[in-house]
Write a protein that holds these residues in place. Structure first.
Motif, PDB file in Angstrom:
ATOM      1  N   SER A  90       0.775  -1.194   0.061  1.00  0.00           N
ATOM      2  CA  SER A  90      -0.007  -0.033   0.161  1.00  0.00           C
ATOM      3  C   SER A  90       0.858   1.478   0.090  1.00  0.00           C
ATOM      4  O   SER A  90       2.150   1.099   0.257  1.00  0.00           O
ATOM      5  N   GLN A  91       0.162   2.353  -0.280  1.00  0.00           N
ATOM      6  CA  GLN A  91       0.763   3.809   0.342  1.00  0.00           C
ATOM      7  C   GLN A  91       1.128   3.583   1.540  1.00  0.00           C
ATOM      8  O   GLN A  91       0.557   2.788   2.510  1.00  0.00           O
ATOM      9  N   TRP A  92       2.028   4.737   1.981  1.00  0.00           N
ATOM     10  CA  TRP A  92       2.383   4.998   3.359  1.00  0.00           C
ATOM     11  C   TRP A  92       1.185   5.780   3.954  1.00  0.00           C
ATOM     12  O   TRP A  92       0.378   6.422   3.533  1.00  0.00           O
ATOM     13  N   SER A  93       0.977   5.282   5.224  1.00  0.00           N
ATOM     14  CA  SER A  93      -0.016   6.119   6.237  1.00  0.00           C
ATOM     15  C   SER A  93       0.282   7.384   6.535  1.00  0.00           C
ATOM     16  O   SER A  93       1.333   7.764   6.028  1.00  0.00           O
ATOM     17  N   ASP A  94      -0.356   8.405   7.035  1.00  0.00           N
ATOM     18  CA  ASP A  94      -0.261   9.489   7.464  1.00  0.00           C
ATOM     19  C   ASP A  94       1.051   9.249   8.428  1.00  0.00           C
ATOM     20  O   ASP A  94       0.870   8.184   9.286  1.00  0.00           O
ATOM     21  N   PRO A  95       2.025   9.977   8.573  1.00  0.00           N
ATOM     22  CA  PRO A  95       2.642  10.124   9.679  1.00  0.00           C
ATOM     23  C   PRO A  95       2.557  10.345  11.045  1.00  0.00           C
ATOM     24  O   PRO A  95       1.613  11.351  11.184  1.00  0.00           O
ATOM     25  N   VAL A  96       3.395   9.739  11.909  1.00  0.00           N
ATOM     26  CA  VAL A  96       3.492  10.308  13.296  1.00  0.00           C
ATOM     27  C   VAL A  96       4.654  10.672  13.724  1.00  0.00           C
ATOM     28  O   VAL A  96       5.676  10.223  13.303  1.00  0.00           O
TER      29      VAL A  96
END
Length: 113
Positions: A90-96
């Motif tokens: 998948s694409q990367w999630s939103d970062p933390v």
């Protein structure tokens, strides 16, 4: 900004990009945003594959202590992939972003006299 968090948690996707249901086992990969200025924005260097453990509240969790992170500020993202075909990612999630700081040991030999 969170300092010394202990758990990474997320909700697993339930559909593929085309809208069809996910009917196969997923695994997850953690990526870290490189600290050098020349890195492309939104680029994450894969650092670990983690087997999330599903909790009762439908969220997956993994201990942050098992990730190869350094002290200081860390920005990470997560992506999922098909366990049987790791190239389907998948694409990367939103970062933390969070801080890891060393914690001193407890005081030794406390006495009253």
């Amino acid at each position: 900004m969170k300092i010394n968090p202990t758990t990474l948690s997320w909700t697993a996707p339930t559909t593929n990009v085309d809208g069809s249901p996910i009917d196969y086992e997923l695994e997850y990969e953690v990526g870290i945003e490189p600290k050098d200025v020349e890195a492309e924005v939104g680029y994450y260097k894969p650092i670990a594959t983690i087997p999330g453990q599903l909790r009762a509240n439908e969220r997956y969790e993994a201990p942050i202590s098992e990730l190869p992170l350094e002290y200081g500020e860390n920005t990470i993202a997560l992506r999922s992939f098909k366990k049987a075909v790791p190239e389907l990612v998948s694409q990367w999630s939103d970062p933390v972003t969070f801080m890891l700081q060393p914690v001193p040991e407890r005081p030794l030999e406390l006495r009253v006299t």
